[in-house]
Design a protein around this motif. Sequence first.
Motif, PDB file in Angstrom:
ATOM      1  N   GLY A 161     -32.966  66.292  30.990  1.00  0.00           N
ATOM      2  CA  GLY A 161     -32.715  67.400  31.906  1.00  0.00           C
ATOM      3  C   GLY A 161     -33.077  67.116  33.343  1.00  0.00           C
ATOM      4  O   GLY A 161     -32.328  67.464  34.261  1.00  0.00           O
ATOM      5  N   HIS A 162     -34.228  66.473  33.576  1.00  0.00           N
ATOM      6  CA  HIS A 162     -34.738  66.301  34.935  1.00  0.00           C
ATOM      7  C   HIS A 162     -34.405  64.953  35.581  1.00  0.00           C
ATOM      8  O   HIS A 162     -34.057  64.891  36.761  1.00  0.00           O
ATOM      9  CB  HIS A 162     -36.263  66.452  34.945  1.00  0.00           C
TER      10      HIS A 162
ATOM     11  N   ALA B 198     -32.697  71.694  35.067  1.00  0.00           N
ATOM     12  CA  ALA B 198     -32.943  71.056  33.775  1.00  0.00           C
ATOM     13  C   ALA B 198     -32.960  72.038  32.618  1.00  0.00           C
ATOM     14  O   ALA B 198     -32.568  71.700  31.500  1.00  0.00           O
ATOM     15  CB  ALA B 198     -34.265  70.299  33.820  1.00  0.00           C
TER      16      ALA B 198
END
Length: 296
Positions: free
Chosen positions: A134-135, A191
Amino acid sequence: MSADIFTAPLQKPAHLGSDWLEPKQADYSSADHAIWDELFARQMAVLPGRAATAFIEGLDKLDLSRGGVPEFGRLSEELDRLTGWSVVPVPMLIPDHVFFWHLANRRFPAGNFIRTRETFDYIQEPDVFHDVFGHVPMLTDPTYADYMQEYGKAGWKAMKYNRLKALGALYWYTVEFGLIMEGDDVRAYGAGILSGPTEAKFAVEAESPNRIMLNVDRVMRTDYVIDDLQPTYFVIESFADLFKQTVERDFDRLYKNLPPAFTYANSAVIDVDYVVNRGTQEYLLRGGRGSGAKPV
């Protein structure tokens, strides 16, 4: 931190130093790698056309589709070459001031564990899939990477003024659940959206949520939901716009004027908002996840 600044009383595992970093990344089992691969495939079935271009390009730059939980050392080498960032393993949620310190030094702390089959669809504490999938791809974008570092630098100032909730709202509505305009379309870069299949569709397509152009002062006065789909998402024009709105803002003055509690409900639309989509709030009004309401 100085003694007059409050820090969350989290119990640090005995084997960790003051940076809360694990000595090394976990040794994942074949079952763990299989969970990563299934989560990855599920997200890639829904993200094209919904995820920000910078995210999709970041996946390719880091070759995250090669299979299995990525090795942090390899990721860090690639990120360092692109934007000077690295990925470091932590055992759990870490204290705010430690988290800010890592971001300010261009290190992204990632959970050193992966969810189980029982928590496949929803996990409260961020795991390696949320953190890395996600990040981390977004950290390949130079402007976004700079924003994350500046956010880390801003964290200790928020603690000094006891306004962590306000700064947390900014993180929530940008880093975790942010949207960006790409031409006439809205795409996700947060995210929390990118790592969940339901929210990836809901955030950019559903009629229920508000989509409002980002205003930093307004966002930092706005409550948020931690265990359900968001009633409101905030949209940026570009990562350069996000950087400008935050880094050039006089946060000392803002913190002195912010109340300790939030001013606006998470579903509110106020008179200063530039509204992209005024939501019906049907999902929220029907009771949200707990009621079995459809995310429409």
